[in-house]
Design a protein around this motif. Structure first.
Motif, short mmCIF file in Angstrom:
data_model
loop_
_atom_site.label_atom_id
_atom_site.label_comp_id
_atom_site.label_asym_id
_atom_site.label_seq_id
_atom_site.Cartn_x
_atom_site.Cartn_y
_atom_site.Cartn_z
N TRP A 34 0.80 -1.23 0.00
CA TRP A 34 0.00 0.00 0.00
C TRP A 34 0.83 1.28 0.00
O TRP A 34 0.28 2.36 -0.14
CB TRP A 34 -0.90 0.01 1.25
CG TRP A 34 -0.12 -0.13 2.54
CD1 TRP A 34 0.54 0.86 3.22
CD2 TRP A 34 0.10 -1.33 3.28
NE1 TRP A 34 1.16 0.34 4.34
CE2 TRP A 34 0.89 -1.00 4.40
CE3 TRP A 34 -0.31 -2.66 3.11
CZ2 TRP A 34 1.29 -1.95 5.34
CZ3 TRP A 34 0.09 -3.60 4.06
CH2 TRP A 34 0.88 -3.25 5.15
N HIS A 35 2.14 1.20 0.15
CA HIS A 35 2.99 2.36 0.45
C HIS A 35 3.74 2.83 -0.80
O HIS A 35 4.53 2.07 -1.38
CB HIS A 35 3.98 1.93 1.54
CG HIS A 35 4.94 2.98 1.99
ND1 HIS A 35 4.95 3.47 3.28
CD2 HIS A 35 5.94 3.62 1.35
CE1 HIS A 35 5.92 4.36 3.40
NE2 HIS A 35 6.54 4.48 2.24
N PHE A 36 3.50 4.09 -1.20
CA PHE A 36 4.13 4.65 -2.40
C PHE A 36 4.63 6.07 -2.12
O PHE A 36 3.96 6.85 -1.45
CB PHE A 36 3.14 4.69 -3.56
CG PHE A 36 2.77 3.33 -4.10
CD1 PHE A 36 3.43 2.79 -5.19
CD2 PHE A 36 1.78 2.58 -3.49
CE1 PHE A 36 3.10 1.53 -5.68
CE2 PHE A 36 1.43 1.31 -3.97
CZ PHE A 36 2.10 0.79 -5.07
N THR A 37 5.80 6.38 -2.68
CA THR A 37 6.38 7.72 -2.55
C THR A 37 6.59 8.32 -3.93
O THR A 37 7.18 7.68 -4.82
CB THR A 37 7.73 7.66 -1.81
OG1 THR A 37 7.52 7.12 -0.50
CG2 THR A 37 8.35 9.05 -1.69
N PHE A 38 6.10 9.55 -4.10
CA PHE A 38 6.29 10.23 -5.38
C PHE A 38 7.70 10.80 -5.44
O PHE A 38 8.16 11.46 -4.51
CB PHE A 38 5.27 11.36 -5.54
CG PHE A 38 5.36 12.05 -6.87
CD1 PHE A 38 4.86 11.45 -8.02
CD2 PHE A 38 5.96 13.30 -6.98
CE1 PHE A 38 4.96 12.07 -9.25
CE2 PHE A 38 6.06 13.93 -8.20
CZ PHE A 38 5.56 13.32 -9.35
N LYS A 39 8.38 10.54 -6.56
CA LYS A 39 9.75 11.00 -6.76
C LYS A 39 9.84 11.93 -7.97
O LYS A 39 9.12 11.72 -8.94
CB LYS A 39 10.68 9.80 -6.99
CG LYS A 39 10.72 8.80 -5.84
CD LYS A 39 11.54 9.30 -4.68
CE LYS A 39 11.71 8.21 -3.62
NZ LYS A 39 12.64 8.59 -2.55
N PRO A 40 10.71 12.94 -7.94
CA PRO A 40 11.55 13.32 -6.80
C PRO A 40 10.72 14.01 -5.73
O PRO A 40 9.76 14.73 -6.03
CB PRO A 40 12.57 14.27 -7.43
CG PRO A 40 11.84 14.89 -8.59
CD PRO A 40 10.95 13.80 -9.13
N GLU A 41 11.08 13.78 -4.48
CA GLU A 41 10.35 14.39 -3.38
C GLU A 41 10.62 15.89 -3.31
O GLU A 41 11.75 16.34 -3.52
CB GLU A 41 10.76 13.75 -2.05
CG GLU A 41 10.34 12.31 -1.89
CD GLU A 41 10.66 11.76 -0.52
OE1 GLU A 41 10.05 12.23 0.46
OE2 GLU A 41 11.53 10.88 -0.43
N ALA A 42 9.57 16.63 -3.00
CA ALA A 42 9.72 18.08 -2.88
C ALA A 42 10.55 18.46 -1.65
O ALA A 42 11.25 19.48 -1.66
CB ALA A 42 8.34 18.73 -2.80
N HIS A 43 10.47 17.63 -0.60
CA HIS A 43 11.17 17.93 0.65
C HIS A 43 11.87 16.66 1.14
O HIS A 43 11.45 16.06 2.14
CB HIS A 43 10.19 18.44 1.71
CG HIS A 43 9.40 19.64 1.29
ND1 HIS A 43 9.91 20.92 1.34
CD2 HIS A 43 8.14 19.75 0.78
CE1 HIS A 43 9.00 21.77 0.90
NE2 HIS A 43 7.93 21.09 0.55
N PRO A 44 12.92 16.24 0.47
CA PRO A 44 13.53 14.94 0.78
C PRO A 44 14.21 14.85 2.14
O PRO A 44 14.44 13.74 2.63
CB PRO A 44 14.54 14.75 -0.35
CG PRO A 44 14.87 16.14 -0.80
CD PRO A 44 13.59 16.91 -0.66
#
Length: 269
Positions: free
Chosen positions: A242-252
């Motif tokens: 269920w876990h997804f991260t949008f890349k590139p992150e705005a605030h890494p």
């Protein structure tokens, strides 16, 4: 110095200390909550068709109570992540599905709540559903709980698929009998999502996205979610379907702590 002088001096010192403490308390109470940066948005302002079931606003989660910092059942994300979900939703709607989000931006105070709970080995009220096969002493070592979360950076989302037309999810009532999150879909908590092989936030290796024991329709559902989102720049956490991260992150490198509420998104400079 006379006894009277000493008494007066002691009284003055005590009163001064009390006033200082009162002033400090008033200052702390008056301290404004942090606000979200300008590039954070409410998901429903970008796509109101995406279903939201914000679990940490409710007691139906592995802690068993609403989590600190969740003032409203609201998905907040960085704008690029929200726009990418909007694009995914348009594609899925054409196939007869909708996205449903469980969690989006997560304030650091919520993560701190998880950590306090994980250290309290006496509190295992939700074990039967969320971590039936995991000893609570292993939650940190096995990676289920950590002192920092990518969710606090604002571009990570927990979500699933719902077959349309969507059915309402039955309300959870604290104290009701619990069923393991990996039980057959007809036995575990009745979520409106398609069958992903486990429920959300299931602390079990069956939650690994490509676990070979998950086959057939369950695997196809996971892969549909994964492939749809990955085409748009999301990266899946292999241990959680269920876990997804949008890349590139705005605030890494920044972990925010503003509350989850519409107020956090208003009045920003």
């Amino acid at each position: 110095m006379t006894r009277l002088s000493l008494a007066v001096r002691g009284l003055v010192t005590a009163v001064a200390a009390l006033l200082a403490a009162t002033a400090a308390s008033a200052t702390a109470q008056a301290k404004p909550e942090p606000r979200a940066p300008q590039d954070f948005v409410a998901l429903d302002s970008v796509d109101p068709t995406i279903i939201q079931e914000i679990r940490y606003f409710t007691p139906h989660n592995f802690v068993g109570e609403p989590i600190d910092g969740y003032r409203q059942p609201l998905c907040v994300l960085t704008r690029p992540a929200a726009r990418a979900l909007h694009t995914a939703q348009r594609e899925l709607l054409r196939q007869g599905y909708s996205l449903k989000v469980y969690d989006c931006y997560r304030p650091q105070r919520a993560v701190d709540h998880f950590v306090r709970w994980a250290k309290d080995l006496e509190d295992q009220s939700m074990k039967a559903e969320f971590y039936p096969n995991v000893d609570k002493t292993r939650l940190f070592a096995d990676g289920y709980i950590a002192e920092k979360s990518g969710h606090s950076r604002g571009s990570t989302v927990d979500l699933t698929l719902v077959k349309l037309p969507a059915r309402p999810t039955r309300p959870y009532h604290p104290g009701q009998p619990l069923t393991p999150c990996y039980a057959p879909k007809g036995e575990r908590f009745p979520d409106s999502s398609v069958d992903m092989g486990t429920g959300y936030d299931c602390f079990d290796t069956l939650s690994h996205t490509l676990d070979p024991r998950v086959q057939g329709e369950q695997r196809a559902n996971r892969l549909l979610l994964k492939s749809t989102l990955e085409k748009l720049g999301f990266v899946n956490l292999a241990e959680e379907w269920w876990h997804f991260t949008f890349k590139p992150e705005a605030h890494p490198d920044t972990y925010f702590d503003f509350p989850v509420s519409r107020a956090s998104l208003t009045g920003r400079d």
